[in-house]
Every structure is written in structure tokens, then in C-alpha cells.
Design a protein around this motif. Structure first.
Motif, PDB file in Angstrom:
ATOM      1  N   GLU A   1     -22.572  31.906 -30.261  1.00 52.45           N
ATOM      2  CA  GLU A   1     -23.149  32.393 -28.998  1.00 52.45           C
ATOM      3  C   GLU A   1     -22.566  33.698 -28.478  1.00 52.45           C
ATOM      4  O   GLU A   1     -21.914  33.719 -27.414  1.00 52.45           O
ATOM      5  CB  GLU A   1     -22.990  31.319 -27.917  1.00 52.45           C
ATOM      6  CG  GLU A   1     -23.667  30.017 -28.253  1.00 52.45           C
ATOM      7  CD  GLU A   1     -23.544  28.986 -27.135  1.00 52.45           C
ATOM      8  OE1 GLU A   1     -22.817  29.228 -26.156  1.00 52.45           O
ATOM      9  OE2 GLU A   1     -24.196  27.941 -27.245  1.00 52.45           O
TER      10      GLU A   1
ATOM     11  N   GLN B   1     -27.251  30.634 -28.654  1.00 53.14           N
ATOM     12  CA  GLN B   1     -27.754  29.883 -27.493  1.00 53.14           C
ATOM     13  C   GLN B   1     -29.044  30.576 -27.074  1.00 53.14           C
ATOM     14  O   GLN B   1     -29.020  31.624 -26.424  1.00 53.14           O
ATOM     15  CB  GLN B   1     -26.732  29.903 -26.366  1.00 53.14           C
ATOM     16  CG  GLN B   1     -27.274  29.539 -25.015  1.00 53.14           C
ATOM     17  CD  GLN B   1     -26.824  28.189 -24.500  1.00 53.14           C
ATOM     18  OE1 GLN B   1     -27.654  27.400 -24.100  1.00 53.14           O
ATOM     19  NE2 GLN B   1     -25.541  27.902 -24.470  1.00 53.14           N
TER      20      GLN B   1
ATOM     21  N   TYR C   1     -29.508  23.578 -24.605  1.00 50.39           N
ATOM     22  CA  TYR C   1     -29.012  22.663 -23.572  1.00 50.39           C
ATOM     23  C   TYR C   1     -29.946  22.502 -22.378  1.00 50.39           C
ATOM     24  O   TYR C   1     -29.944  21.481 -21.728  1.00 50.39           O
ATOM     25  CB  TYR C   1     -27.651  23.145 -23.033  1.00 50.39           C
ATOM     26  CG  TYR C   1     -26.538  22.971 -24.022  1.00 50.39           C
ATOM     27  CD1 TYR C   1     -25.859  21.761 -24.115  1.00 50.39           C
ATOM     28  CD2 TYR C   1     -26.178  23.997 -24.881  1.00 50.39           C
ATOM     29  CE1 TYR C   1     -24.846  21.581 -25.031  1.00 50.39           C
ATOM     30  CE2 TYR C   1     -25.156  23.834 -25.804  1.00 50.39           C
ATOM     31  CZ  TYR C   1     -24.494  22.615 -25.878  1.00 50.39           C
ATOM     32  OH  TYR C   1     -23.499  22.433 -26.792  1.00 50.39           O
TER      33      TYR C   1
ATOM     34  N   TRP D   1     -27.131  20.877 -14.925  1.00 46.50           N
ATOM     35  CA  TRP D   1     -28.099  21.582 -15.777  1.00 46.50           C
ATOM     36  C   TRP D   1     -29.401  20.794 -15.806  1.00 46.50           C
ATOM     37  O   TRP D   1     -29.395  19.576 -16.063  1.00 46.50           O
ATOM     38  CB  TRP D   1     -27.559  21.740 -17.210  1.00 46.50           C
ATOM     39  CG  TRP D   1     -26.326  22.589 -17.308  1.00 46.50           C
ATOM     40  CD1 TRP D   1     -25.734  23.305 -16.300  1.00 46.50           C
ATOM     41  CD2 TRP D   1     -25.509  22.800 -18.463  1.00 46.50           C
ATOM     42  NE1 TRP D   1     -24.614  23.948 -16.771  1.00 46.50           N
ATOM     43  CE2 TRP D   1     -24.452  23.655 -18.093  1.00 46.50           C
ATOM     44  CE3 TRP D   1     -25.561  22.345 -19.787  1.00 46.50           C
ATOM     45  CZ2 TRP D   1     -23.467  24.072 -18.991  1.00 46.50           C
ATOM     46  CZ3 TRP D   1     -24.577  22.761 -20.682  1.00 46.50           C
ATOM     47  CH2 TRP D   1     -23.551  23.614 -20.286  1.00 46.50           C
TER      48      TRP D   1
ATOM     49  N   GLU E   1     -26.074  22.977 -31.942  1.00 54.86           N
ATOM     50  CA  GLU E   1     -25.542  22.306 -30.746  1.00 54.86           C
ATOM     51  C   GLU E   1     -26.708  21.841 -29.893  1.00 54.86           C
ATOM     52  O   GLU E   1     -27.706  22.558 -29.753  1.00 54.86           O
ATOM     53  CB  GLU E   1     -24.701  23.254 -29.877  1.00 54.86           C
ATOM     54  CG  GLU E   1     -23.331  23.534 -30.392  1.00 54.86           C
ATOM     55  CD  GLU E   1     -22.531  24.439 -29.456  1.00 54.86           C
ATOM     56  OE1 GLU E   1     -22.681  24.343 -28.213  1.00 54.86           O
ATOM     57  OE2 GLU E   1     -21.747  25.246 -29.986  1.00 54.86           O
TER      58      GLU E   1
ATOM     59  N   TRP F   1     -24.006  18.014 -29.843  1.00 53.66           N
ATOM     60  CA  TRP F   1     -22.783  18.426 -29.161  1.00 53.66           C
ATOM     61  C   TRP F   1     -22.449  17.398 -28.107  1.00 53.66           C
ATOM     62  O   TRP F   1     -23.187  17.246 -27.167  1.00 53.66           O
ATOM     63  CB  TRP F   1     -22.946  19.801 -28.486  1.00 53.66           C
ATOM     64  CG  TRP F   1     -21.639  20.246 -27.898  1.00 53.66           C
ATOM     65  CD1 TRP F   1     -21.157  19.961 -26.660  1.00 53.66           C
ATOM     66  CD2 TRP F   1     -20.635  21.039 -28.564  1.00 53.66           C
ATOM     67  NE1 TRP F   1     -19.908  20.513 -26.492  1.00 53.66           N
ATOM     68  CE2 TRP F   1     -19.576  21.175 -27.650  1.00 53.66           C
ATOM     69  CE3 TRP F   1     -20.521  21.618 -29.820  1.00 53.66           C
ATOM     70  CZ2 TRP F   1     -18.409  21.891 -27.953  1.00 53.66           C
ATOM     71  CZ3 TRP F   1     -19.377  22.319 -30.119  1.00 53.66           C
ATOM     72  CH2 TRP F   1     -18.345  22.454 -29.191  1.00 53.66           C
TER      73      TRP F   1
ATOM     74  N   PHE G   1     -18.927  15.414 -22.821  1.00 54.72           N
ATOM     75  CA  PHE G   1     -20.056  15.662 -23.716  1.00 54.72           C
ATOM     76  C   PHE G   1     -20.046  14.743 -24.943  1.00 54.72           C
ATOM     77  O   PHE G   1     -20.901  14.861 -25.803  1.00 54.72           O
ATOM     78  CB  PHE G   1     -20.011  17.116 -24.217  1.00 54.72           C
ATOM     79  CG  PHE G   1     -20.681  18.127 -23.320  1.00 54.72           C
ATOM     80  CD1 PHE G   1     -22.010  18.496 -23.521  1.00 54.72           C
ATOM     81  CD2 PHE G   1     -19.993  18.733 -22.287  1.00 54.72           C
ATOM     82  CE1 PHE G   1     -22.634  19.445 -22.718  1.00 54.72           C
ATOM     83  CE2 PHE G   1     -20.602  19.681 -21.467  1.00 54.72           C
ATOM     84  CZ  PHE G   1     -21.936  20.042 -21.688  1.00 54.72           C
TER      85      PHE G   1
HETATM   86  C1  BGC Z   1     -20.686  26.151 -26.428  1.00 58.70           C
HETATM   87  C2  BGC Z   1     -19.749  24.959 -26.447  1.00 58.70           C
HETATM   88  C3  BGC Z   1     -19.785  24.273 -25.091  1.00 58.70           C
HETATM   89  C4  BGC Z   1     -21.196  23.801 -24.844  1.00 58.70           C
HETATM   90  C5  BGC Z   1     -21.384  23.027 -23.541  1.00 58.70           C
HETATM   91  C6  BGC Z   1     -22.014  25.880 -25.771  1.00 58.70           C
HETATM   92  O1  BGC Z   1     -22.438  27.013 -25.098  1.00 58.70           O
HETATM   93  O2  BGC Z   1     -20.844  26.671 -27.713  1.00 58.70           O
HETATM   94  O3  BGC Z   1     -18.472  25.420 -26.774  1.00 58.70           O
HETATM   95  O4  BGC Z   1     -18.882  23.227 -25.002  1.00 58.70           O
HETATM   96  O5  BGC Z   1     -22.039  24.921 -24.778  1.00 58.70           O
HETATM   97  O6  BGC Z   1     -21.146  23.841 -22.458  1.00 58.70           O
END
Ligand code: BGC
Length: 432
Positions: free
Chosen positions: A198, A254, A299, A322, A348, A386, A402
Motif C-alpha cells: 500500500e 489498497q 476494507y 469503517w 488483505e 486480514w 482483526f
Molecule cells: C494494512 C495493514 C493494516 C490493515 C488494517 C492495511 O491497510 O496493510 O497493515 O493492519 O490495513 O488497518
């Protein structure tokens, strides 16, 4: 061209409602060295020590608005929360953690090599650390688990950041030399390598908002670092492929799934396009001749107005506030595949959910999104959740959880969460 491939595959695959996945599809979990290992000494661990008190004192002001504030406020107001310290002792307990992967039916694991352990002083390789990672990779392979290695997940040796890190273009040679060393030592053992994690998030927090080390708020510098990271990736790609042309090399990006809050407003639509360009395409365009796959981290979805103000629906949200739209992962997978035509690996995806009330729903919705993307003909290599373990969540510290596996940091006892069992059942189903 890609669109016609997509259309053809859709025709071949439609009606396949009970999606089954290729036998070599990667089902697994992700981690990063600094977030789990413990005992690291790098620019982040230094920063933690000088910022823990401030972060604890300002916790309520920064985080008091979160719906779950009452449940974590004691942790968030304690300076110890902001110190990575002995992590979850994954550096020593990795065998136990790999047994858990097996128990959960997983066949892949993303982890990081910590540059500051390999090269603690400039030009000096730590043979003990190299041997550690050799045994570590061997322990994964002995269990039939595919290692997915990350080379840079935001942490760096202090001698490198003291010289300006990626702010200085000529410093890229230090990174390339480290990558070269890793390639010489480990390339024959590996198939998948993620060079950078990222870059957009790193420049955003370290050089944009100034919340992360080195706490700069400097758009021109942010741009320069972004550019240097693209050069660094390209140089790393060449070094890795030279050592072993069979390696599959990419970054973990990301990617923003921003959407206009008012899709009828042309200004809103255009400004969201610009946001997606800055967050997604800018970097991927610069490395497009140097990647075999694209790693995608997803995410959240953001509904933005024309000024990029976030106007999300109130619910559902994770412990970090989030907004969650897990099924929408399919949109990102489809648009990214259409744009670049490269195989995609979800590197992730997950949520902070200490009570484990939402994680099973999240995983099921995400897998439904993967099914949809597969049906649309996206070449999908795998899905890595993740995270495997509760871990050190950067400037938030330890309170966001997480993990598919809960870790009690006093005893270091691992407890598999019910959502992880549910995920294991999904994997079993999808593999048959
Ligand atoms: C990152 C992780 C982080 C996760 C949750 C990602 O942007 O690569 O290191 O823990 O998000 O925030």
C-alpha cells in the motif's frame, strides 16, 4: 480484449451457482512482520516510544466518537497500547500459528520479512535472521502452505530512514540491494512475492495527514516519495525476476472503492473518478510493465461528495467505524481486471471486530463477492484474510482486533474465534 475474454468466460460459467474454485486457489490469511513478530527495532518502534504518551492522552478526543469507545477506552488511554513491544511473539511461536492455519484448512499465508532484522546496519547482513526466515519458510512448506512474501510493509531500518528513506531517489539502491539479497537467499523456495504494501496509504498518513512517522504534511514530498516507491518497485521486480524468472511478483494495493453519494451530480461523479485515479490508477499505471499479478486489499467503500467529504450510511460499521460493504469487493475485482488484465490476489480483507459478532457475515458476503467476480471471468488467484492473529494496528495500537484468532498478550494464548471455524468450513466446501 480483456472485455471479450470476460464475456466469453461469463458465457462458459453462467448457471454455475455452486461456485467451486480451482484446486490451487489460495485460501489463507495475512500478516505483517512488525505487527506480529515482536522485538523489532526500526523507524516505527522508535516512533512508538516517543509518541505513546501523546496518543494515549489524545485518545478520547480522536476516538471518543466511535460507537464501541466504551468497550476499548481503557486500552486506548493507556500508553502501553501504543508500543508494539513483544508483539504476539509470532517470531518464536510461528510453528504453533502455522498449525492453526492447517487446522483452518488454509493453504496459503502472507507474511513479511523485516528488513531491519536482515540488515541491522548498512551493508551488514544478519545471518541468524536469514536462517530464521529460511526455517520459517520451510515450516510453511512442510505443511503444504504456500508462502506469500512481503518485502516492505512500511517499516525500515533506522539507518535507512536516517538517510531520508524513500524521500531520496538515490536511496532506492539500498532497497534494491536488500531485495537482491532476499532473492539470492530465498527465490528458489518462493512463488509469490509482494514488493510493497500500500504505497498510497503510506504516503497518505506519513506525508499527507502527518499522523505516521516521519509525520510530514508536505504534498510535494508525498508526491516525490510516491514516485520513488514506483521506481523502487520496478527495480525490485527486475532484481527478483533476474534471480528466478518463475517468481510471480506484484504489489499489495489498497484500492479505493469510492462512489459518488449523488450519482446524478456530474461534479460528484467526476471528483470520485479523480479520487479513484489518485488512489488506484496513478501507481498501478507506473508499474504496469513490472507486475505479474495485482494484490488487492479491500476494507471499505466510501460514499463521497464532490469535495471528497465522506457521507457513508451510518451502519454497518466495524470497531474502527469503517463502513462495511463486503460484497462490493466484486466491483473492485472486476474494474481492476478490466483495466489491467492481470491475475488478482486478494492480499488483505477483514475487519476490526473484537466481539466477533460481524466477522462471519463479513466473510460470507466477501466470498459471495468472489463468486460473482469469478462468474464474471476475473482471473482470481486467491483470498487472504486480514488477519490471522490479533495484531499491532499501527497508530491505533493493540485495541482493534482483526484476528481470526484472538491472542491474549499476557499469556500469548491463541484462541480460534467462531468466525474462523466458519471460514474453515467455507474453504472446505469451495475446495471440493
Ligand atoms: C494494512 C495493514 C493494516 C490493515 C488494517 C492495511 O491497510 O496493510 O497493515 O493492519 O490495513 O488497518
Amino acid at each position: 480484449m480483456v472485455t471479450s475474454v470476460l464475456a466469453r468466460t461469463v458465457c462458459m460459467r453462467h448457471n454455475n451457482s455452486m461456485q467451486s474454485y480451482p484446486h490451487d486457489f489460495l485460501w489463507g490469511a495475512s500478516t505483517a512482520s512488525h505487527q506480529v513478530e515482536g522485538g523489532n527495532h526500526n523507524q516505527w518502534s522508535e516512533w512508538e516510544k516517543s509518541n505513546a504518551d501523546r496518543l494515549a492522552k489524545t485518545a478520547e478526543q480522536r476516538l471518543g466518537w466511535l460507537p464501541s469507545w466504551q468497550t476499548f477506552k481503557d486500552k486506548a488511554q493507556n500508553p502501553a497500547n501504543y508500543i508494539s513491544g513483544n508483539g504476539v511473539d509470532h517470531y518464536n511461536r510461528y510453528e504453533e500459528d502455522f498449525d492453526i492455519l492447517k487446522q483452518l484448512n488454509m493453504n496459503a499465508f502472507r507474511f513479511g520479512i523485516e528488513w531491519s532484522r536482515i540488515e541491522p546496519s548498512e551493508g551488514e547482513w544478519d545471518q541468524k535472521a536469514i536462517e530464521h526466515y529460511r526455517t520459517y519458510i520451510g515450516a510453511l512448506k512442510a505443511r503444504g502452505i504456500e508462502p506469500v512474501l512481503t518485502l516492505w510493509h512500511w517499516t525500515m531500518p533506522t539507518w535507512f530512514t536516517d538517510r531520508g528513506g524513500f524521500e531520496t531517489k538515490t536511496n532506492i539502491r539500498y532497497f534494491t540491494r536488500y531485495v537482491q539479497k532476499i532473492a539470492e537467499e530465498f527465490a528458489p523456495e518462493l512463488r509469490y512475492v509482494v514488493t510493497l504494501n500500500e504505497p498510497n496509504v503510506y504516503i497518505g498518513f506519513s506525508y499527507g495527514t502527518g499522523e505516521w512517522p516521519p509525520q510530514q504534511k508536505n504534498p510535494a514530498l508525498a508526491y516525490r516519495v510516491y514516485q520513488n516507491l514506483a521506481y523502487a518497485h520496478n527495480a525490485a521486480y527486475d532484481a527478483l525476476k533476474k534471480e528466478n524468472p518463475h517468481l510471480q511478483v506484484g504489489i499489495a494495493a489498497q484500492l479505493s472503492n469510492a462512489k459518488p453519494v449523488d450519482p446524478k451530480n456530474i461534479l460528484n461523479v467526476l471528483s470520485v473518478k479523480l479520487r479513484r485515479y489518485a488512489m488506484n490508477s496513478w501507481f498501478l499505471n507506473r508499474i504496469k510493465r513490472h507486475q505479474d499479478f495485482i494484490g488487492l486489499n479491500y476494507y471499505f467503500t466510501e460514499y463521497c461528495d464532490w469535495r471528497w467529504q465522506i457521507k457513508n450510511p451510518k451502519l454497518p460499521v466495524s470497531d474502527l467505524g469503517w463502513y462495511m460493504e463486503p460484497y462490493s469487493i466484486h466491483e473492485l475485482l472486476q474494474t481492476t481486471y478490466e483495466a489491467y488484465g492481470k491475475p488478482l490476489l486478494v492480499t488483505e480483507n477483514g475487519l476490526a471486530d473484537a466481539s466477533d459478532k460481524q466477522r462471519e457475515w463479513w466473510i460470507k458476503e466477501t466470498v459471495r463477492g468472489l463468486d460473482t467476480a469469478q462468474d464474471a471471468g476475473v482471473a482470481l488467484l486467491g483470498y487472504l484474510h486480514w488477519s490471522l492473529l490479533d495484531n499491532f494496528e499501527w497508530a491505533y495500537g493493540w485495541w482493534p482486533e482483526f484476528g481470526l484468532v484472538h491472542v491474549d498478550r499476557k499469556t500469548m494464548k491463541r484462541t480460534i474465534r467462531p468466525s474462523a471455524e466458519a471460514f474453515a468450513r467455507i474453504i472446505e466446501q469451495k475446495q471440493t
